[in-house]
Design a protein around this motif. Sequence first.
Motif, PDB file in Angstrom:
ATOM      1  N   LYS A 130      16.821  -4.000 -15.565  1.00 31.31           N
ATOM      2  CA  LYS A 130      17.743  -3.040 -15.653  1.00 31.31           C
ATOM      3  C   LYS A 130      17.472  -2.013 -16.750  1.00 31.31           C
ATOM      4  CE  LYS A 130      22.994  -3.577 -16.712  1.00 31.31           C
ATOM      5  NZ  LYS A 130      24.227  -4.486 -16.962  1.00 31.31           N
ATOM      6  N   VAL A 131      17.721  -0.312 -16.109  1.00 26.74           N
ATOM      7  CA  VAL A 131      17.324   0.541 -16.752  1.00 26.74           C
ATOM      8  C   VAL A 131      18.639   0.780 -17.253  1.00 26.74           C
ATOM      9  CG1 VAL A 131      16.905   3.269 -16.837  1.00 26.74           C
ATOM     10  CG2 VAL A 131      15.959   1.510 -14.733  1.00 26.74           C
ATOM     11  N   LYS A 187      10.035  -9.691   0.453  1.00 32.57           N
ATOM     12  CA  LYS A 187      11.166  -9.583   1.297  1.00 32.57           C
ATOM     13  C   LYS A 187      12.021  -9.322   1.180  1.00 32.57           C
ATOM     14  CE  LYS A 187       9.345 -14.674   2.798  1.00 32.57           C
ATOM     15  NZ  LYS A 187       9.516 -15.779   2.323  1.00 32.57           N
ATOM     16  N   LYS A 188      12.736  -9.098   0.392  1.00 35.82           N
ATOM     17  CA  LYS A 188      13.898  -7.872  -0.178  1.00 35.82           C
ATOM     18  C   LYS A 188      13.709  -7.755  -1.946  1.00 35.82           C
ATOM     19  CE  LYS A 188      17.274 -11.840   0.859  1.00 35.82           C
ATOM     20  NZ  LYS A 188      18.185 -12.928   0.210  1.00 35.82           N
ATOM     21  N   ALA A 189      14.266  -6.123  -1.211  1.00 41.99           N
ATOM     22  CA  ALA A 189      14.820  -5.077  -2.949  1.00 41.99           C
ATOM     23  C   ALA A 189      15.696  -4.620  -2.263  1.00 41.99           C
ATOM     24  CB  ALA A 189      13.700  -3.992  -2.137  1.00 41.99           C
ATOM     25  N   LYS A 190      16.469  -4.436  -4.166  1.00 44.27           N
ATOM     26  CA  LYS A 190      17.632  -4.017  -3.528  1.00 44.27           C
ATOM     27  C   LYS A 190      17.477  -3.000  -5.274  1.00 44.27           C
ATOM     28  CE  LYS A 190      22.598  -5.391  -5.205  1.00 44.27           C
ATOM     29  NZ  LYS A 190      23.033  -6.238  -6.023  1.00 44.27           N
ATOM     30  N   ILE A 191      17.847  -1.891  -5.162  1.00 50.26           N
ATOM     31  CA  ILE A 191      17.797  -0.759  -6.025  1.00 50.26           C
ATOM     32  C   ILE A 191      19.307   0.026  -5.299  1.00 50.26           C
ATOM     33  CG2 ILE A 191      17.299   1.612  -6.418  1.00 50.26           C
ATOM     34  CD1 ILE A 191      14.506   1.129  -3.868  1.00 50.26           C
ATOM     35  N   SER A 192      20.240   0.147  -7.852  1.00 44.28           N
ATOM     36  CA  SER A 192      20.957   0.311  -7.460  1.00 44.28           C
ATOM     37  C   SER A 192      20.838   1.026  -8.759  1.00 44.28           C
ATOM     38  CB  SER A 192      21.933  -0.948  -8.270  1.00 44.28           C
ATOM     39  OG  SER A 192      22.774  -0.221  -8.858  1.00 44.28           O
ATOM     40  N   ASP A 222      24.559  12.007  -9.086  1.00 44.25           N
ATOM     41  CA  ASP A 222      25.387  13.216  -8.319  1.00 44.25           C
ATOM     42  C   ASP A 222      24.752  12.949  -6.869  1.00 44.25           C
ATOM     43  OD1 ASP A 222      22.881  14.984  -7.872  1.00 44.25           O
ATOM     44  OD2 ASP A 222      23.481  15.596  -9.816  1.00 44.25           O
ATOM     45  N   ASP A 223      25.063  13.244  -6.132  1.00 42.48           N
ATOM     46  CA  ASP A 223      25.334  13.380  -4.356  1.00 42.48           C
ATOM     47  C   ASP A 223      23.855  13.965  -3.932  1.00 42.48           C
ATOM     48  OD1 ASP A 223      27.838  11.869  -3.885  1.00 42.48           O
ATOM     49  OD2 ASP A 223      28.044  13.835  -2.981  1.00 42.48           O
ATOM     50  N   ASP A 224      23.468  15.048  -4.617  1.00 40.00           N
ATOM     51  CA  ASP A 224      21.976  15.728  -4.458  1.00 40.00           C
ATOM     52  C   ASP A 224      20.434  14.985  -4.664  1.00 40.00           C
ATOM     53  OD1 ASP A 224      23.594  17.501  -2.705  1.00 40.00           O
ATOM     54  OD2 ASP A 224      23.579  19.148  -4.962  1.00 40.00           O
ATOM     55  N   ASP A 225      21.108  14.468  -5.473  1.00 34.66           N
ATOM     56  CA  ASP A 225      19.491  13.535  -5.757  1.00 34.66           C
ATOM     57  C   ASP A 225      19.737  11.845  -5.383  1.00 34.66           C
ATOM     58  OD1 ASP A 225      19.584  15.331  -8.270  1.00 34.66           O
ATOM     59  OD2 ASP A 225      20.613  14.227 -10.342  1.00 34.66           O
ATOM     60  N   GLU A 226      21.066  11.719  -5.241  1.00 35.65           N
ATOM     61  CA  GLU A 226      21.141  10.200  -4.669  1.00 35.65           C
ATOM     62  C   GLU A 226      20.283  10.709  -3.354  1.00 35.65           C
ATOM     63  OE1 GLU A 226      24.550   7.485  -2.805  1.00 35.65           O
ATOM     64  OE2 GLU A 226      24.991   8.805  -3.801  1.00 35.65           O
ATOM     65  N   LYS A 227      20.073  11.484  -2.632  1.00 36.65           N
ATOM     66  CA  LYS A 227      19.786  11.702  -1.738  1.00 36.65           C
ATOM     67  C   LYS A 227      18.128  11.645  -2.015  1.00 36.65           C
ATOM     68  CE  LYS A 227      23.202  14.270   0.762  1.00 36.65           C
ATOM     69  NZ  LYS A 227      23.716  15.644   1.617  1.00 36.65           N
ATOM     70  N   LYS A 253      10.738 -10.671  -4.290  1.00 35.68           N
ATOM     71  CA  LYS A 253      12.095  -9.616  -4.403  1.00 35.68           C
ATOM     72  C   LYS A 253      11.961  -9.032  -5.735  1.00 35.68           C
ATOM     73  CE  LYS A 253      17.017 -11.184  -5.327  1.00 35.68           C
ATOM     74  NZ  LYS A 253      18.121 -12.816  -5.513  1.00 35.68           N
ATOM     75  N   PHE A 254      12.590  -8.128  -5.467  1.00 40.43           N
ATOM     76  CA  PHE A 254      12.093  -6.577  -6.478  1.00 40.43           C
ATOM     77  C   PHE A 254      13.485  -6.552  -6.300  1.00 40.43           C
ATOM     78  CE2 PHE A 254      11.579  -2.110  -6.955  1.00 40.43           C
ATOM     79  CZ  PHE A 254      11.475  -2.833  -8.351  1.00 40.43           C
ATOM     80  N   GLU A 255      14.814  -6.135  -7.666  1.00 36.04           N
ATOM     81  CA  GLU A 255      15.572  -5.619  -7.969  1.00 36.04           C
ATOM     82  C   GLU A 255      15.481  -4.425  -9.483  1.00 36.04           C
ATOM     83  OE1 GLU A 255      19.253  -8.757  -7.425  1.00 36.04           O
ATOM     84  OE2 GLU A 255      17.795  -9.649  -7.979  1.00 36.04           O
ATOM     85  N   ILE A 256      16.153  -3.681  -9.070  1.00 39.20           N
ATOM     86  CA  ILE A 256      16.195  -2.840 -10.516  1.00 39.20           C
ATOM     87  C   ILE A 256      17.734  -1.983 -10.226  1.00 39.20           C
ATOM     88  CG2 ILE A 256      15.501  -1.223  -9.044  1.00 39.20           C
ATOM     89  CD1 ILE A 256      13.649   0.759 -12.062  1.00 39.20           C
ATOM     90  N   PHE A 257      18.173  -1.864 -11.665  1.00 39.88           N
ATOM     91  CA  PHE A 257      19.813  -1.619 -11.475  1.00 39.88           C
ATOM     92  C   PHE A 257      19.942  -0.133 -12.065  1.00 39.88           C
ATOM     93  CE2 PHE A 257      19.190  -5.560 -10.558  1.00 39.88           C
ATOM     94  CZ  PHE A 257      20.899  -6.284  -9.771  1.00 39.88           C
ATOM     95  N   ASN A 258      20.595   0.171 -12.240  1.00 42.63           N
ATOM     96  CA  ASN A 258      20.397   1.872 -12.837  1.00 42.63           C
ATOM     97  C   ASN A 258      19.654   2.546 -12.146  1.00 42.63           C
ATOM     98  OD1 ASN A 258      23.051   0.831 -13.332  1.00 42.63           O
ATOM     99  ND2 ASN A 258      22.463   0.089 -16.083  1.00 42.63           N
ATOM    100  N   LEU A 259      19.459   3.072 -11.622  1.00 41.72           N
ATOM    101  CA  LEU A 259      17.972   3.649 -11.668  1.00 41.72           C
ATOM    102  C   LEU A 259      18.715   5.448 -11.478  1.00 41.72           C
ATOM    103  CD1 LEU A 259      14.934   3.726 -10.428  1.00 41.72           C
ATOM    104  CD2 LEU A 259      15.358   4.363  -8.293  1.00 41.72           C
ATOM    105  N   ASN A 260      17.458   6.481 -12.041  1.00 47.53           N
ATOM    106  CA  ASN A 260      18.538   6.887 -12.007  1.00 47.53           C
ATOM    107  C   ASN A 260      17.631   8.435 -11.209  1.00 47.53           C
ATOM    108  OD1 ASN A 260      19.241  10.004 -12.478  1.00 47.53           O
ATOM    109  ND2 ASN A 260      19.330   9.873 -14.949  1.00 47.53           N
TER     110      ASN A 260
END
Length: 356
Positions: free
Chosen positions: A286-287, A340-345, A351-356, A313-320
């Motif tokens: 969790k970042v 098998k599972k990767a979750k990136i939050s 902003d929308d541009d960075d999300e893309k 299983k790999f999860e990372i939250f608050n990724l910039n």
Amino acid sequence: MDMINKLPPIIIESILCLLPIQEAARTSILSKEWRYHWTKIPKLAFHEDAFQVSSYGDELSTLEETFDGIESQRKGMTKRCKFFYAIYQVLLKHEGPIDEFTLSMLPDKTCVEIDHIISYLSRNKDVKKLKLDVAGYRLPSSFFMFGHLTDLYLGCCELDHRPTFKGSYYITSLFLEDATTTTSTLVHFLSNCSLLKSLTLYTDDIQDIGNSTITNLFECLPVVENLCVWLTAMKCCAQNGVPRVLPSALVHLKYLYINGTDLQYGLSFILLLIRSSPNLEKLKLKVSDQVDCEKHSLTREDHSDIWLPRLNKFEIFNLNSEKLELDFVKFILATSPVLKKAKISLWKDIDDDDEK
């Protein structure tokens, strides 16, 4: 048929364990057979904020009314005095072992009543699970005399002197939340917990005292399977630097969760743990700090000795959108052949541009 009095003892015990202690004590009025059932329940939990005092001020609380021989002057007690009095009465009337004991409250500056409770439990009851959520409470020396603990939760307590017990504890699960301690005390305590399988360090108030290092800390965890830490807690133990690899691998570690991850300053610690955990199955990060990491990079070639053959299983939250964070995600994906599972939050303010 009198079905309520025909219930098997184990069923009665299960029912009473699901009730708040005050309500469990009230069952003594159901019948003569039920009068003392509540005194044998193995799980006791006392929460000051849920402790019920009569709204009529001078009347006795539900739990106090249960006790024989109550004196009239008890009516004039403050809520806190009644709370401690109720705990004393329950412990004095209790029969048999206490498997689980919970105490949650905000103490005054003097905590002599809590000291008495801890001392009594350590000497007279084989408590296996202990939960103390007592802000600013300094644990007394009698705390270290619990010889049968398997699960320990300390919330907001002060663990600031070394255990006097010279043997080994049976603790398999330790949870420290907002606790105050020192590196030397923590390492010394963990060194007596050789059976520890689950460790949670959600605290950033660890003072750097003595010569304890990050290596000393993990040498105390030979069989740990689940590890959850705040990165700031690890920084306090790494004043002398972070080694590239631990002398002894954490071969039993299967689940790793690091909260408050700052990849600019905490990357070396994260890489240390995943490099030293060959059987890691779940990784969660969790970042918390959004900093400029554009000047830093992470490549597979720089750390070719890291391989996670069991990570599924790999999860990372608050990724910039910082380059180092994206490099880290790519790195984990490239070194985890059975993932098998990767979750990136993503970070909520991205902003929308960075999300893309």
